[in-house]
Scaffold this active site. Sequence first.
Site, PDB file in Angstrom:
ATOM      1  N   TYR A 164       0.834  -1.199   0.000  1.00 38.65           N
ATOM      2  CA  TYR A 164       0.000   0.000   0.000  1.00 38.65           C
ATOM      3  C   TYR A 164       0.871   1.252   0.000  1.00 38.65           C
ATOM      4  CZ  TYR A 164      -3.687   3.309   0.947  1.00 38.65           C
ATOM      5  OH  TYR A 164      -4.559   4.369   0.841  1.00 38.65           O
ATOM      6  N   GLN A 185     -10.693   0.280   1.799  1.00 36.38           N
ATOM      7  CA  GLN A 185     -11.210  -0.560   0.719  1.00 36.38           C
ATOM      8  C   GLN A 185     -10.084  -1.262  -0.046  1.00 36.38           C
ATOM      9  OE1 GLN A 185     -11.660   2.698   1.118  1.00 36.38           O
ATOM     10  NE2 GLN A 185     -11.383   3.848  -0.791  1.00 36.38           N
ATOM     11  N   ASN A 239      -3.305   6.061   6.497  1.00 38.11           N
ATOM     12  CA  ASN A 239      -3.975   6.838   7.536  1.00 38.11           C
ATOM     13  C   ASN A 239      -4.637   5.916   8.553  1.00 38.11           C
ATOM     14  OD1 ASN A 239      -6.358   5.917   6.352  1.00 38.11           O
ATOM     15  ND2 ASN A 239      -6.739   7.838   5.265  1.00 38.11           N
ATOM     16  N   THR A 253       3.397   9.869  11.832  1.00 42.08           N
ATOM     17  CA  THR A 253       4.848   9.802  11.948  1.00 42.08           C
ATOM     18  C   THR A 253       5.343  10.487  13.211  1.00 42.08           C
ATOM     19  OG1 THR A 253       6.907  10.128  10.728  1.00 42.08           O
ATOM     20  CG2 THR A 253       5.294  11.933  10.655  1.00 42.08           C
ATOM     21  N   HIS A 276       4.414  16.253   7.569  1.00 36.68           N
ATOM     22  CA  HIS A 276       3.667  15.096   7.070  1.00 36.68           C
ATOM     23  C   HIS A 276       2.170  15.217   7.339  1.00 36.68           C
ATOM     24  CE1 HIS A 276       6.422  12.048   5.509  1.00 36.68           C
ATOM     25  NE2 HIS A 276       7.293  12.401   6.432  1.00 36.68           N
ATOM     26  N   GLU A 287       9.410   6.260  16.416  1.00 39.86           N
ATOM     27  CA  GLU A 287       9.593   5.757  15.056  1.00 39.86           C
ATOM     28  C   GLU A 287      10.976   6.157  14.542  1.00 39.86           C
ATOM     29  OE1 GLU A 287       7.424   6.245  10.670  1.00 39.86           O
ATOM     30  OE2 GLU A 287       7.134   7.764  12.227  1.00 39.86           O
ATOM     31  N   HIS A 288      11.297   7.446  14.629  1.00 41.36           N
ATOM     32  CA  HIS A 288      12.609   7.965  14.234  1.00 41.36           C
ATOM     33  C   HIS A 288      13.244   8.618  15.460  1.00 41.36           C
ATOM     34  CE1 HIS A 288       9.878   8.566  10.680  1.00 41.36           C
ATOM     35  NE2 HIS A 288      10.850   7.927  10.054  1.00 41.36           N
ATOM     36  N   ASP A 314      14.383   8.841   5.098  1.00 42.82           N
ATOM     37  CA  ASP A 314      13.120   8.817   4.363  1.00 42.82           C
ATOM     38  C   ASP A 314      13.329   8.512   2.893  1.00 42.82           C
ATOM     39  OD1 ASP A 314      11.496   9.326   6.524  1.00 42.82           O
ATOM     40  OD2 ASP A 314      11.407  11.493   6.196  1.00 42.82           O
ATOM     41  N   GLU A 331       0.817 -34.667  30.081  1.00 42.51           N
ATOM     42  CA  GLU A 331      -0.122 -33.647  29.609  1.00 42.51           C
ATOM     43  C   GLU A 331      -1.504 -34.230  29.317  1.00 42.51           C
ATOM     44  OE1 GLU A 331       1.626 -31.546  26.314  1.00 42.51           O
ATOM     45  OE2 GLU A 331       2.977 -30.427  27.637  1.00 42.51           O
ATOM     46  N   HIS A 342      -0.644 -38.805  21.650  1.00 41.79           N
ATOM     47  CA  HIS A 342       0.632 -38.292  21.171  1.00 41.79           C
ATOM     48  C   HIS A 342       1.718 -39.360  21.373  1.00 41.79           C
ATOM     49  CE1 HIS A 342      -1.367 -34.437  21.081  1.00 41.79           C
ATOM     50  NE2 HIS A 342      -0.253 -33.809  20.720  1.00 41.79           N
TER      51      HIS A 342
END
Length: 446
Positions: free
Chosen positions: A133, A197, A224, A247, A272, A338-339, A372, A426, A431
Amino acid sequence: MPDTIIPRLDLRGQHLSLRELKAALPRAEFDVEAAVDAVRPIVADVAERGAAALYDAAERFDGIRPGRLRVPAEVIADALTTLDPAVRAALEESIRRARVVHADQRRSDTTTQVADGGTVTERWVPVDRVGLYVPGGLAVYPSSVVMNVVPAQLAQVPSLAVASPPQRDHGGWPHPTILAACALLEVDEVWAMGGAQAVAAFAYGIEDDGEVCDPVSLVTGPGNIYVAAAKRLLKGIVGIDAEAGPTEIAVLADDSADADHVASDLISQAEHDPLAAAVLVTDSPDLVDAVEAALARRVASTKHTERVATALAGRQSAIVLVDDVEAALALVNAYAAEHLEIQTRDAASVAARVRNAGAVFVGPWSPVSLGDYAAGSNHVLPTGGCACHSSGLSVQSFLRGIHVVTYSSQALREVGGHVVTLARAEDLPAHGEAVLARHPELDPSA
């Protein structure tokens, strides 16, 4: 612009626990769970009506109804032909550097001999298909094409598709610079669809005018709050990289930092989004004063003045005063930005002690904007404090580790008794019986 360029938070002389520190730190209001309710009907509509729902959503949210959802090959080719040569050269260099860095992230299969005749091999296998995306809201992000596509290609993902919102100004196709970046990377499957969507279309698959977008195994890329909400809603049906929020930049600086550098870096991320977070952590009151003065000058002259001013004045941004660099380190590790920039004396030593950050930028000549675009690192990074448990996008994001177990009869005999014992402990006797069917002599009750 607001009277206060950026809020101040003075934590000097306070000895806060980790819980108190996290509560005191500035954060953007980003309620993904509330947005899930908004996107739920959109996702359901795509699941039920497929392409028809995507056309209606494009008209509603993007202001245009595309002629087709899949971008024709000639439109992608034309976008590259008409691309500004300087932009093309910059994208080509960004791609080259990203490939250099991400090529070193490829993983090799490893085989461990556990016992004579018993091995476990870890195979690294790419996902079958990914949906990448690329946002198209307040700005154009061809760089996000590079950051998504390069690691997927180096992971040798056999099938990938890019989605980006249709643009009213460009005939209902994604922005031509985004299409040009796809062309440079030899990506020929591009879809004019955005928002929740698009994530739903990747998850469920669609067919439009004879063109098929097959369901993907994984969706990656920033977006977003509605894209993040769709990822949360569809997680399990499809894999996701992260729920990326607005960001963030944090700068850890002492009195050796250049105030103009710091101010310009805070603004670079603030442009941003009005919800972007810009945080300076320092033990220098003089630097605070100098940065505030530099911000006042630069915000007034930058192109996106209103957007930047809103972001800097918001509750998600602040200048935080602390007692010393040790306290600053504790704070940025709690914040998990993040940064994160380190602009201190002996910045490399300070950076080596950072545990929680999406990416760390060391010294005065490593601004976030370099990462970036052209550092070679990836800019799809965890936000909202998620860097304390999550990593940025990499080749490994597109790989799955598969354990391949190979035991001989003798190797199974040597350990089988333990398997039977643990299975019975167990209360899962079947098993153990799967082992005893092969080696009945191991039955302790026989």
